[in-house]
Design an enzyme around this catalytic site. Structure first.
Site, PDB file in Angstrom:
ATOM      1  N   ARG A  64       0.853  -1.208   0.000  1.00  0.00           N
ATOM      2  CA  ARG A  64       0.000   0.000   0.000  1.00  0.00           C
ATOM      3  C   ARG A  64       0.883   1.249   0.000  1.00  0.00           C
ATOM      4  O   ARG A  64       0.574   2.249  -0.629  1.00  0.00           O
ATOM      5  CB  ARG A  64      -0.958   0.001   1.203  1.00  0.00           C
ATOM      6  CG  ARG A  64      -1.689   1.324   1.367  1.00  0.00           C
ATOM      7  CD  ARG A  64      -2.952   1.232   2.238  1.00  0.00           C
ATOM      8  NE  ARG A  64      -2.746   0.548   3.490  1.00  0.00           N
ATOM      9  CZ  ARG A  64      -2.126   1.067   4.569  1.00  0.00           C
ATOM     10  NH1 ARG A  64      -1.633   2.284   4.532  1.00  0.00           N
ATOM     11  NH2 ARG A  64      -1.990   0.348   5.666  1.00  0.00           N
ATOM     12  N   TYR A 117     -16.027  17.799 -15.462  1.00  0.00           N
ATOM     13  CA  TYR A 117     -16.607  16.459 -15.630  1.00  0.00           C
ATOM     14  C   TYR A 117     -17.711  16.292 -14.576  1.00  0.00           C
ATOM     15  O   TYR A 117     -17.515  16.667 -13.403  1.00  0.00           O
ATOM     16  CB  TYR A 117     -15.495  15.409 -15.463  1.00  0.00           C
ATOM     17  CG  TYR A 117     -16.000  14.017 -15.221  1.00  0.00           C
ATOM     18  CD1 TYR A 117     -16.765  13.361 -16.176  1.00  0.00           C
ATOM     19  CD2 TYR A 117     -15.722  13.353 -14.031  1.00  0.00           C
ATOM     20  CE1 TYR A 117     -17.243  12.079 -15.951  1.00  0.00           C
ATOM     21  CE2 TYR A 117     -16.178  12.069 -13.801  1.00  0.00           C
ATOM     22  CZ  TYR A 117     -16.947  11.436 -14.759  1.00  0.00           C
ATOM     23  OH  TYR A 117     -17.418  10.184 -14.527  1.00  0.00           O
ATOM     24  N   ASP A 190      -7.067  19.254 -14.325  1.00  0.00           N
ATOM     25  CA  ASP A 190      -7.379  17.912 -14.811  1.00  0.00           C
ATOM     26  C   ASP A 190      -6.995  17.880 -16.299  1.00  0.00           C
ATOM     27  O   ASP A 190      -7.635  18.531 -17.125  1.00  0.00           O
ATOM     28  CB  ASP A 190      -8.876  17.635 -14.608  1.00  0.00           C
ATOM     29  CG  ASP A 190      -9.276  16.229 -15.019  1.00  0.00           C
ATOM     30  OD1 ASP A 190      -8.596  15.640 -15.887  1.00  0.00           O
ATOM     31  OD2 ASP A 190     -10.284  15.721 -14.490  1.00  0.00           O
ATOM     32  N   LYS A 215      -8.321   6.849 -19.453  1.00  0.00           N
ATOM     33  CA  LYS A 215      -8.527   7.405 -20.786  1.00  0.00           C
ATOM     34  C   LYS A 215      -7.228   7.290 -21.610  1.00  0.00           C
ATOM     35  O   LYS A 215      -6.773   6.186 -21.848  1.00  0.00           O
ATOM     36  CB  LYS A 215      -9.024   8.851 -20.655  1.00  0.00           C
ATOM     37  CG  LYS A 215     -10.161   9.026 -19.630  1.00  0.00           C
ATOM     38  CD  LYS A 215     -11.424   8.296 -20.031  1.00  0.00           C
ATOM     39  CE  LYS A 215     -12.661   8.615 -19.223  1.00  0.00           C
ATOM     40  NZ  LYS A 215     -12.655   8.394 -17.790  1.00  0.00           N
TER      41      LYS A 215
HETATM   42  N1  PLP Z   1     -11.788  13.655 -15.225  1.00  0.00           N
HETATM   43  C1  PLP Z   1     -12.317  13.626 -16.461  1.00  0.00           C
HETATM   44  C2  PLP Z   1     -12.049  14.777 -17.389  1.00  0.00           C
HETATM   45  C3  PLP Z   1     -13.101  12.544 -16.871  1.00  0.00           C
HETATM   46  O1  PLP Z   1     -13.626  12.541 -18.117  1.00  0.00           O
HETATM   47  C4  PLP Z   1     -13.329  11.485 -15.964  1.00  0.00           C
HETATM   48  C5  PLP Z   1     -14.147  10.313 -16.342  1.00  0.00           C
HETATM   49  O2  PLP Z   1     -14.786  10.280 -17.365  1.00  0.00           O
HETATM   50  C6  PLP Z   1     -12.771  11.562 -14.688  1.00  0.00           C
HETATM   51  C7  PLP Z   1     -11.999  12.650 -14.353  1.00  0.00           C
HETATM   52  C8  PLP Z   1     -13.009  10.470 -13.672  1.00  0.00           C
HETATM   53  O3  PLP Z   1     -12.155   9.420 -13.933  1.00  0.00           O
HETATM   54  P1  PLP Z   1     -12.438   7.895 -13.470  1.00  0.00           P
HETATM   55  O4  PLP Z   1     -13.653   7.457 -14.216  1.00  0.00           O
HETATM   56  O5  PLP Z   1     -11.178   7.184 -13.853  1.00  0.00           O
HETATM   57  O6  PLP Z   1     -12.664   7.940 -12.001  1.00  0.00           O
END
Ligand code: PLP
Length: 404
Positions: A64, A117, A190, A215
């Protein structure tokens, strides 16, 4: 050999963090998947305390806290974003939560893009604001002045996402970094939609970058994960404590291996994602059944100049508005063979979705329309297939729509 500044992005993507070590073992060219949850210690009578354990010297205690496969990945992630320290989490959501919880305390002021998001927005509204009593202010960050007006000496964290989902709006990373710095706030971005092959927020002045590695970074739609990269030592210490001790959220060895593997081709994949997306954006822009195309690589994008300044290309995602009703969108999608109807993005295969009926369905229709998400807005994550096959598929979709 260990200084990532010695090498270019493509070289770092292939091998940084994992090296063949024939003198110590079989000479693995790629990092093995270390499944061990715990590690034999040299003895009780050594100077090795938990604080002194250094994974860079091959020292591990418990997985961990750190694990050799995850450690190799974290080193590569830091190198690719140009940061000092990286942490790999079990999801992008966990990486974002860890960033916010490491910086903001109850009573603090946080300024966030109003076009995040949807899951992140819900986290800010529910967990961060309602439950932890952080004062979260959402602003239209496509207007830098709106950010400048909201941020003050009371602001602990500024949180942005660029390009945004699904309308591909941008915010000016460099300008917002200056505003944050002038006010003593930590600035997080992000970078999921762009990837470090296209945009490097730390170099533009951000303090923290996060990814849903689910992604582009993994790139093959077969792993859920997250990453946080920072060059701020105070944030790094707080996030490290949260990842390893307080929240205990880290990426598993198998997913770390998948991500190490996926990253090797990130620069190549992004080149193809971008060139395919550009060709498709131009095709759609000329199509009589398309009203509007949202793609930062098109000159018609309202922030094209900003895209040219802070991105190395337009990215691999675009959205467009079909002329017609939801039924037309349905007929169009049902006519497609190559594009898969699915949420998520950034994998090698082309995915397509209707935000109004899928990712953004929970937002009330009136509110959705107000932020520009019409019933016939379609988002495409353009894959790396041959672009002519993708164009032929879109032709099939439009033909099915005409027959409807
Ligand atoms: N940030 C963005 C821009 C996203 O498109 C997403 C998910 O679609 C996330 C964060 C969240 O990621 P996760 O689904 O891996 O938790």
């Amino acid at each position: 050999m260990d200084d990532p500044d010695d090498r270019r992005f493509e070289t770092l993507a292939v091998s940084y963090g994992e090296h063949a070590t024939p003198e110590d073992g079989p000479g693995d060219v790629v990092s093995p998947i270390h499944l061990s949850s715990t590690y034999a210690l040299p003895g009780l009578d050594t100077d090795l305390s938990l604080e002194d354990v250094d994974p860079d010297r091959g020292e591990f205690v418990y997985s961990r806290l750190s694990n050799p496969t995850r450690h190799a990945l974290e080193r590569r992630l830091a190198a690719l974003e140009g940061g000092e320290t990286a942490f790999a989490f079990g999801s992008g959501t966990a990486a974002i939560a860890s960033a916010v919880l490491s910086v903001a305390e109850p009573g603090d002021h946080v300024v966030a893009f109003d076009d995040l998001y949807a899951g992140t927005r819900r986290m800010f509204e529910g967990l961060i604001a309602d439950q932890l009593h952080v004062d979260v202010e959402f602003v239209d960050a496509t207007e830098t002045d709106a950010v400048a007006e909201a941020v003050s000496a009371e602001t602990a964290l500024v949180w942005m996402e660029t390009p945004t989902n699904p309308l591909m709006g941008l915010c000016d990373i460099e300008a917002i970094a200056d505003i944050s710095e002038d006010n003593g706030a930590i600035f997080g971005v992000d970078n999921t939609f762009a990837s470090p092959a296209v945009q490097r927020p730390l170099e533009l002045g951000a303090d923290v970058v996060v990814h849903s590695t689910t992604k582009y970074l993994n790139g093959h739609s077969d792993s859920v994960g997250g990453a946080l990269i920072t060059d701020d030592p105070v944030v790094a210490e707080a996030v490290g404590f949260n990842q390893q001790i307080a929240l205990g959220n880290m990426l598993a060895p198998f997913d770390s291996y998948l991500l190490l593997r996926g990253l090797k081709t990130l620069p190549l994949r992004m080149e193809r994602h971008q060139s395919n997306a550009r060709t498709i954006a131009e095709y759609l822009d000329d199509h009589p059944r398309v009203q509007d195309v949202h793609y930062p690589g098109l000159e018609s994008h309202p922030q094209y100049d900003l895209a040219q300044r802070q991105m190395n290309g337009g990215g691999g995602i675009l959205s467009f508005e079909l002329a017609g009703e939801m039924a037309d969108a349905k007929a169009f999608l049902e006519g497609l063979d190559e594009f898969t109807l699915a949420v998520s993005l950034g994998g090698v295969e082309s995915l397509i979705e209707v935000p109004a009926a899928m990712t953004h369905e929970p937002i009330p229709r009136e509110e959705r329309l107000k932020i520009g998400i019409s019933d016939t807005l379609i988002r495409v994550s353009v894959g790396i297939e041959h672009v002519d096959d993708l164009l032929a598929d879109l032709d099939r979709g439009f033909a099915a729509m005409a027959e409807e």
